[in-house]
Design a protein around this motif. Structure first.
Motif, PDB file in Angstrom:
ATOM      1  N   ARG A 168      37.152 -54.794   0.156  1.00  0.00           N
ATOM      2  CA  ARG A 168      35.755 -55.099  -0.129  1.00  0.00           C
ATOM      3  C   ARG A 168      35.606 -56.540  -0.607  1.00  0.00           C
ATOM      4  O   ARG A 168      34.607 -57.210  -0.300  1.00  0.00           O
ATOM      5  N   GLU A 169      36.593 -57.027  -1.366  1.00  0.00           N
ATOM      6  CA  GLU A 169      36.559 -58.425  -1.819  1.00  0.00           C
ATOM      7  C   GLU A 169      36.670 -59.378  -0.632  1.00  0.00           C
ATOM      8  O   GLU A 169      35.984 -60.404  -0.583  1.00  0.00           O
ATOM      9  N   VAL A 170      37.547 -59.027   0.324  1.00  0.00           N
ATOM     10  CA  VAL A 170      37.720 -59.869   1.513  1.00  0.00           C
ATOM     11  C   VAL A 170      36.403 -59.960   2.281  1.00  0.00           C
ATOM     12  O   VAL A 170      36.010 -61.030   2.754  1.00  0.00           O
ATOM     13  N   PHE A 171      35.686 -58.829   2.396  1.00  0.00           N
ATOM     14  CA  PHE A 171      34.428 -58.791   3.134  1.00  0.00           C
ATOM     15  C   PHE A 171      33.218 -59.075   2.240  1.00  0.00           C
ATOM     16  O   PHE A 171      32.076 -58.944   2.685  1.00  0.00           O
ATOM     17  N   ASP A 172      33.472 -59.429   0.978  1.00  0.00           N
ATOM     18  CA  ASP A 172      32.413 -59.839   0.067  1.00  0.00           C
ATOM     19  C   ASP A 172      31.346 -58.747  -0.092  1.00  0.00           C
ATOM     20  O   ASP A 172      30.142 -59.001  -0.030  1.00  0.00           O
ATOM     21  N   VAL A 173      31.812 -57.509  -0.285  1.00  0.00           N
ATOM     22  CA  VAL A 173      30.908 -56.368  -0.474  1.00  0.00           C
ATOM     23  C   VAL A 173      31.072 -55.865  -1.907  1.00  0.00           C
ATOM     24  O   VAL A 173      32.078 -55.268  -2.262  1.00  0.00           O
ATOM     25  N   GLU A 174      30.064 -56.141  -2.759  1.00  0.00           N
ATOM     26  CA  GLU A 174      30.152 -55.712  -4.159  1.00  0.00           C
ATOM     27  C   GLU A 174      29.889 -54.217  -4.289  1.00  0.00           C
ATOM     28  O   GLU A 174      30.652 -53.492  -4.914  1.00  0.00           O
ATOM     29  N   GLU A 175      28.779 -53.763  -3.715  1.00  0.00           N
ATOM     30  CA  GLU A 175      28.433 -52.341  -3.722  1.00  0.00           C
ATOM     31  C   GLU A 175      28.329 -51.863  -2.279  1.00  0.00           C
ATOM     32  O   GLU A 175      27.670 -52.504  -1.466  1.00  0.00           O
ATOM     33  N   LEU A 176      28.973 -50.736  -1.978  1.00  0.00           N
ATOM     34  CA  LEU A 176      28.892 -50.227  -0.613  1.00  0.00           C
ATOM     35  C   LEU A 176      27.454 -49.799  -0.300  1.00  0.00           C
ATOM     36  O   LEU A 176      26.869 -49.004  -1.026  1.00  0.00           O
ATOM     37  N   PRO A 177      26.863 -50.334   0.790  1.00  0.00           N
ATOM     38  CA  PRO A 177      25.495 -49.938   1.161  1.00  0.00           C
ATOM     39  C   PRO A 177      25.445 -48.462   1.548  1.00  0.00           C
ATOM     40  O   PRO A 177      26.466 -47.875   1.915  1.00  0.00           O
ATOM     41  N   PRO A 178      24.256 -47.845   1.491  1.00  0.00           N
ATOM     42  CA  PRO A 178      24.128 -46.443   1.903  1.00  0.00           C
ATOM     43  C   PRO A 178      24.282 -46.303   3.419  1.00  0.00           C
ATOM     44  O   PRO A 178      24.134 -47.282   4.158  1.00  0.00           O
ATOM     45  N   ASP A 179      24.584 -45.084   3.870  1.00  0.00           N
ATOM     46  CA  ASP A 179      24.686 -44.822   5.307  1.00  0.00           C
ATOM     47  C   ASP A 179      23.281 -44.699   5.884  1.00  0.00           C
ATOM     48  O   ASP A 179      22.622 -43.669   5.743  1.00  0.00           O
ATOM     49  N   VAL A 180      22.807 -45.773   6.531  1.00  0.00           N
ATOM     50  CA  VAL A 180      21.426 -45.786   7.038  1.00  0.00           C
ATOM     51  C   VAL A 180      21.355 -45.875   8.557  1.00  0.00           C
ATOM     52  O   VAL A 180      20.281 -45.760   9.139  1.00  0.00           O
ATOM     53  N   TYR A 205      44.604 -53.006  14.329  1.00  0.00           N
ATOM     54  CA  TYR A 205      43.199 -52.652  14.516  1.00  0.00           C
ATOM     55  C   TYR A 205      42.592 -52.135  13.213  1.00  0.00           C
ATOM     56  O   TYR A 205      43.140 -51.235  12.569  1.00  0.00           O
ATOM     57  N   VAL A 206      41.467 -52.714  12.836  1.00  0.00           N
ATOM     58  CA  VAL A 206      40.723 -52.292  11.648  1.00  0.00           C
ATOM     59  C   VAL A 206      39.554 -51.436  12.134  1.00  0.00           C
ATOM     60  O   VAL A 206      38.626 -51.946  12.771  1.00  0.00           O
ATOM     61  N   ASP A 207      39.610 -50.137  11.861  1.00  0.00           N
ATOM     62  CA  ASP A 207      38.587 -49.186  12.306  1.00  0.00           C
ATOM     63  C   ASP A 207      37.626 -48.913  11.147  1.00  0.00           C
ATOM     64  O   ASP A 207      37.998 -48.296  10.148  1.00  0.00           O
ATOM     65  N   PHE A 208      36.378 -49.374  11.271  1.00  0.00           N
ATOM     66  CA  PHE A 208      35.414 -49.210  10.180  1.00  0.00           C
ATOM     67  C   PHE A 208      35.048 -47.746   9.956  1.00  0.00           C
ATOM     68  O   PHE A 208      34.689 -47.359   8.842  1.00  0.00           O
ATOM     69  N   HIS A 209      35.145 -46.926  10.994  1.00  0.00           N
ATOM     70  CA  HIS A 209      34.888 -45.495  10.827  1.00  0.00           C
ATOM     71  C   HIS A 209      35.975 -44.859   9.962  1.00  0.00           C
ATOM     72  O   HIS A 209      35.692 -44.054   9.069  1.00  0.00           O
ATOM     73  N   ALA A 210      37.223 -45.270  10.186  1.00  0.00           N
ATOM     74  CA  ALA A 210      38.360 -44.687   9.456  1.00  0.00           C
ATOM     75  C   ALA A 210      38.303 -45.010   7.967  1.00  0.00           C
ATOM     76  O   ALA A 210      38.767 -44.215   7.137  1.00  0.00           O
ATOM     77  N   ILE A 211      37.730 -46.165   7.610  1.00  0.00           N
ATOM     78  CA  ILE A 211      37.669 -46.527   6.187  1.00  0.00           C
ATOM     79  C   ILE A 211      36.317 -46.163   5.560  1.00  0.00           C
ATOM     80  O   ILE A 211      36.042 -46.513   4.414  1.00  0.00           O
ATOM     81  N   TRP A 270      33.133 -47.030   6.583  1.00  0.00           N
ATOM     82  CA  TRP A 270      32.107 -48.067   6.579  1.00  0.00           C
ATOM     83  C   TRP A 270      31.175 -48.003   7.783  1.00  0.00           C
ATOM     84  O   TRP A 270      30.302 -48.860   7.935  1.00  0.00           O
ATOM     85  N   SER A 271      31.330 -47.006   8.644  1.00  0.00           N
ATOM     86  CA  SER A 271      30.581 -46.989   9.905  1.00  0.00           C
ATOM     87  C   SER A 271      29.105 -46.631   9.715  1.00  0.00           C
ATOM     88  O   SER A 271      28.305 -46.822  10.635  1.00  0.00           O
ATOM     89  N   GLY A 272      28.727 -46.141   8.534  1.00  0.00           N
ATOM     90  CA  GLY A 272      27.333 -45.760   8.292  1.00  0.00           C
ATOM     91  C   GLY A 272      26.410 -46.931   8.045  1.00  0.00           C
ATOM     92  O   GLY A 272      25.192 -46.790   8.104  1.00  0.00           O
ATOM     93  N   TRP A 273      26.982 -48.127   7.765  1.00  0.00           N
ATOM     94  CA  TRP A 273      26.128 -49.292   7.495  1.00  0.00           C
ATOM     95  C   TRP A 273      26.504 -50.528   8.325  1.00  0.00           C
ATOM     96  O   TRP A 273      25.713 -51.468   8.418  1.00  0.00           O
ATOM     97  N   ILE A 274      27.698 -50.532   8.947  1.00  0.00           N
ATOM     98  CA  ILE A 274      28.047 -51.642   9.837  1.00  0.00           C
ATOM     99  C   ILE A 274      27.545 -51.323  11.234  1.00  0.00           C
ATOM    100  O   ILE A 274      27.901 -50.301  11.826  1.00  0.00           O
ATOM    101  N   ILE A 275      26.681 -52.178  11.764  1.00  0.00           N
ATOM    102  CA  ILE A 275      26.060 -51.953  13.075  1.00  0.00           C
ATOM    103  C   ILE A 275      27.018 -52.376  14.192  1.00  0.00           C
ATOM    104  O   ILE A 275      27.328 -51.605  15.089  1.00  0.00           O
TER     105      ILE A 275
END
Length: 349
Positions: free
Chosen positions: A8-20, A253-259, A261-266
């Motif tokens: 999260r620090e690498v991607f500069d994400v302080e709070e994980l956004p909601p799954d929208v 391979y970095v899979d955003f679904h596996a970690i 994060w797929s609910g907010w990364i478009i």
């Protein structure tokens, strides 16, 4: 958990956004912008396509009337430098006006900054004006950089925009004849007004990633540190017995679904970061992209001229940036460019 926190620090994400993502569609302008600057995997197509390293889009939150537009820009981060602001509105086609020759086919459109709040504000400041055809429809883009710069410095001065239109008809002035798409109209959802900010994040790395130099060496070391977060704890590298594998690039391979994060990364759904592995033994061939220093080091190691000198290291020789299109924690859509995220070539250094 610690590894995900560091990621999260690498991607500069302080709070994980909601799954929208399941209930919200991103503005088409932001999707088109992502496709312009990045390929399907998020890798930057060419440097300089984006102004700054962050593009933030804010949707209209005003529901007072058809001509009032308000954008909550509080998601701007401290220290973020604004470069440009665009107010984007979709003008709807006029159908009621007669096409007789004595009717003027153009109207005057004026954009004002509102200087006070309320349902019927009186104080306003003219920002821009232009003539538009009554019978065409499409996006109109107004440069509002100076106005929004003031709002960034003082959020209480943000009361939104007002669009006023005037049209001369039979020597009579008609006001607000033209309509612009509003967000509460579900049929016009893809045409909702947007405020788009192009900014520089000016973010410093977290303390664990800070190095005294901004040289290529420090960038490579930062990349190597971040890659360690993504590798399994006991990654083995099979090779034939006694066979030494030369320095080369391997897939990671970095899979955003596996970690989760797929609910907010478009876009993208994941990406190949790659990493470098293998030996840098003498003689170092051209394919190993060795520096002169690494060549000398490998010779000293081979001739055992010093007991303390090891072989050169197999590290990324070239890095590319990654682009993410995502919903932030306030459900605004953001396009962000992250430097040095993908190893495109390995070498001995």
């Amino acid at each position: 958990a610690a590894a995900l926190q560091r990621l999260r620090e690498v991607f500069d994400v302080e709070e994980l956004p909601p799954d929208v993502l399941s209930r919200r569609k991103p503005p088409q302008f932001m999707v088109d912008l992502f496709n312009k600057v990045a390929d399907a995997h998020g890798i930057t197509r060419a440097p300089g396509l984006l102004q700054g390293d962050v593009v933030r889009s804010f949707e209209d939150r005003a529901h007072v009337d058809q001509h009032h537009f308000y954008f909550d820009i509080s998601a701007m981060e401290k220290g973020e430098q604004m470069l440009k602001a665009e107010f984007r509105v979709f003008k709807l086609r006029m159908t009621r006006v007669s096409r007789r020759s004595d009717v003027k086919h153009f109207c005057k459109v004026e954009v004002y900054e509102l200087l006070e709040s309320g349902s019927k504000p009186q104080k306003k400041h003219l920002i821009a004006s232009r003539l538009l055809s009554l019978y065409t429809e499409g996006w109109e883009v107004f440069n509002v950089t100076q106005t929004v710069s003031r709002w960034v410095g003082n959020s209480s001065s943000n009361h939104g925009f007002l669009i006023a239109t005037t049209h001369v008809f039979n020597n009579r002035i008609e006001h607000n004849l033209i309509k612009f798409a509003k967000s509460q109209d579900t049929l016009q959802e893809s045409r909702s007004a947007l405020l788009v900010l192009f900014t520089n994040s000016n973010k410093r790395r977290s303390p664990s990633f800070v190095l005294s130099s901004t040289s290529k060496f420090s960038r490579v070391l930062e990349y190597e540190l971040s890659v360690q977060l993504l590798l399994p704890p006991a990654t083995s590298f099979p090779s034939a017995k006694g066979q030494v594998t030369a320095c080369h690039r391997r897939e990671l391979y970095v899979d955003f679904h596996a970690i989760g994060w797929s609910g907010w990364i478009i876009y993208p759904s994941g990406y190949n970061a790659f990493y470098c592995r293998g030996s840098c033994l003498f003689p170092l061939g051209e394919s190993l992209n060795a520096t002169n220093h690494a060549t000398v080091q490998s010779i000293v190691h081979t001739l055992k001229l010093s007991q303390d000198v090891s072989t050169p290291c197999c590290v990324p020789d070239e890095l590319k940036s990654l682009n993410l299109l995502y919903f932030d924690d306030k459900e605004n859509v953001v396009l962000k460019n992250y430097k040095d995220m993908v190893a495109t070539r390995c070498g001995c250094h």
